[in-house]
Write a protein that holds these residues in place. Sequence first.
Motif, PDB file in Angstrom:
ATOM      1  N   VAL A 185      -9.895  -1.040 -19.369  1.00  0.00           N
ATOM      2  CA  VAL A 185     -10.478  -2.319 -18.920  1.00  0.00           C
ATOM      3  C   VAL A 185     -10.351  -3.365 -20.023  1.00  0.00           C
ATOM      4  O   VAL A 185      -9.937  -4.506 -19.800  1.00  0.00           O
ATOM      5  N   ALA A 186     -10.668  -2.949 -21.274  1.00  0.00           N
ATOM      6  CA  ALA A 186     -10.597  -3.900 -22.400  1.00  0.00           C
ATOM      7  C   ALA A 186      -9.167  -4.374 -22.638  1.00  0.00           C
ATOM      8  O   ALA A 186      -8.937  -5.491 -23.105  1.00  0.00           O
ATOM      9  N   ALA A 187      -8.204  -3.511 -22.262  1.00  0.00           N
ATOM     10  CA  ALA A 187      -6.788  -3.880 -22.463  1.00  0.00           C
ATOM     11  C   ALA A 187      -6.255  -4.685 -21.281  1.00  0.00           C
ATOM     12  O   ALA A 187      -5.067  -5.051 -21.244  1.00  0.00           O
ATOM     13  N   GLY A 188      -7.134  -4.923 -20.311  1.00  0.00           N
ATOM     14  CA  GLY A 188      -6.714  -5.711 -19.149  1.00  0.00           C
ATOM     15  C   GLY A 188      -5.913  -4.919 -18.142  1.00  0.00           C
ATOM     16  O   GLY A 188      -5.291  -5.481 -17.244  1.00  0.00           O
ATOM     17  N   GLU A 189      -5.962  -3.593 -18.291  1.00  0.00           N
ATOM     18  CA  GLU A 189      -5.214  -2.751 -17.350  1.00  0.00           C
ATOM     19  C   GLU A 189      -6.046  -2.504 -16.085  1.00  0.00           C
ATOM     20  O   GLU A 189      -7.279  -2.544 -16.125  1.00  0.00           O
ATOM     21  N   ARG A 190      -5.350  -2.258 -14.993  1.00  0.00           N
ATOM     22  CA  ARG A 190      -6.071  -1.941 -13.751  1.00  0.00           C
ATOM     23  C   ARG A 190      -6.646  -0.521 -13.827  1.00  0.00           C
ATOM     24  O   ARG A 190      -6.043   0.376 -14.423  1.00  0.00           O
ATOM     25  N   VAL A 191      -7.827  -0.343 -13.239  1.00  0.00           N
ATOM     26  CA  VAL A 191      -8.434   0.992 -13.156  1.00  0.00           C
ATOM     27  C   VAL A 191      -8.886   1.211 -11.714  1.00  0.00           C
ATOM     28  O   VAL A 191      -9.070   0.236 -10.976  1.00  0.00           O
ATOM     29  N   PRO A 192      -9.065   2.467 -11.298  1.00  0.00           N
ATOM     30  CA  PRO A 192      -9.555   2.706  -9.929  1.00  0.00           C
ATOM     31  C   PRO A 192     -10.921   2.031  -9.734  1.00  0.00           C
ATOM     32  O   PRO A 192     -11.710   1.912 -10.682  1.00  0.00           O
ATOM     33  N   ALA A 198     -18.193 -15.607 -17.434  1.00  0.00           N
ATOM     34  CA  ALA A 198     -17.924 -15.658 -18.881  1.00  0.00           C
ATOM     35  C   ALA A 198     -16.693 -14.819 -19.233  1.00  0.00           C
ATOM     36  O   ALA A 198     -16.293 -14.759 -20.399  1.00  0.00           O
ATOM     37  N   GLY A 199     -16.112 -14.171 -18.237  1.00  0.00           N
ATOM     38  CA  GLY A 199     -14.905 -13.375 -18.479  1.00  0.00           C
ATOM     39  C   GLY A 199     -15.177 -12.040 -19.142  1.00  0.00           C
ATOM     40  O   GLY A 199     -14.290 -11.459 -19.774  1.00  0.00           O
ATOM     41  N   VAL A 200     -16.419 -11.543 -19.016  1.00  0.00           N
ATOM     42  CA  VAL A 200     -16.745 -10.227 -19.602  1.00  0.00           C
ATOM     43  C   VAL A 200     -16.774  -9.178 -18.486  1.00  0.00           C
ATOM     44  O   VAL A 200     -17.644  -9.230 -17.619  1.00  0.00           O
TER      45      VAL A 200
END
Length: 326
Positions: A295-302, A124-126
């Motif tokens: 994460v909500a901004a679509g940025e990469r996180v560790p 669902a892309g969540v």
Amino acid sequence: MLRRGARGALGALGGRGSRVAAVLALAVVLAPAGCGAGGDADPVRVGFSQLSAEGSWRAANTASIRSALTPADGFELTFSDDQRKQEGQIAVLRGFIAADVDVIAFSPVVQDGWDQVLREARDAGVPVVLVDRSTTSRLDGAYVTRVGADFRAEGERAGRWVREHAPGARVFELQGTLGSGAQVARQQGFRAVVGDQVVGEATGAFTRAGGRDVTAAALEAWPEVDLVFAHNDDMALGAVEAVRAAGLRPGVDVRVVSVDGTREALRALADGEIAHVVECDPLFGEQLAAVLRRVAAGERVPDRVVVPGRGFDRSVTEAEIEARTY
Ligand code: GYE
């Protein structure tokens, strides 16, 4: 372009169909993009499934997270307290998927059995962020990261203390909720260091009453036990009660080693009733908020955000005890 929140709001209101609510929803849909709570940015819509407050650690963790995910911080938090039942958590996660939140955060009560609902969220892309507890899911894209302690390292630290300060002690391992990531990993870490000293095990389900009752039974089943390794402070404090009720001296006849670092446990440490406490810090709300924003901004996180901890022994100071906020 409907914002996720508006789309979700319209979908939700369709069922209720009240005129006022529909007008409000329409207003939300027509509002210029970027108008949201907390200023000029859309709020990050977070669905969070927490375990019930089975003790002081969990209550502190919830408070820390709630205080970091406020509208003023740019969040729209839907919080669900799911009574330590996996089926309840799965149902809530499905509700978050249906509401099309920006990100799901949850603390899995046990480590297995999440693949299906994680697959539904992924498809669902969540995005999903694990909070505190871990899962064994190997599903590709199941979750983005886990923010929480290294439970295996906590068990190893407890084991090293026992190896150094209580070599030859006959250990009863007071387990947390069976199948939880914290129980499995702390046990693995502890046994990797002093597994040959463990004479018995049983679960107290991370509660004080459970720790008390199970330790009382263990002291009868294994009278030779002279050290209890408790997977958390609430159970450790219950174990101290059981030792005393058995006519034994906590810290002398039976020593207790624990994990968490609550104020009450550090007080018992200072008083000699507990011998060593491995810290597991619940106050990581701000770290979690930073991860959720990215994460909500679509940025990469560790793919892993480790919350560090230390060890406390009898030298714990009054200042350290008073500084504990939980
Ligand atoms: O140690 C315990 C709570 O998952 C690390 O859960 C957490 C554990 C913590 O019940 O007190």
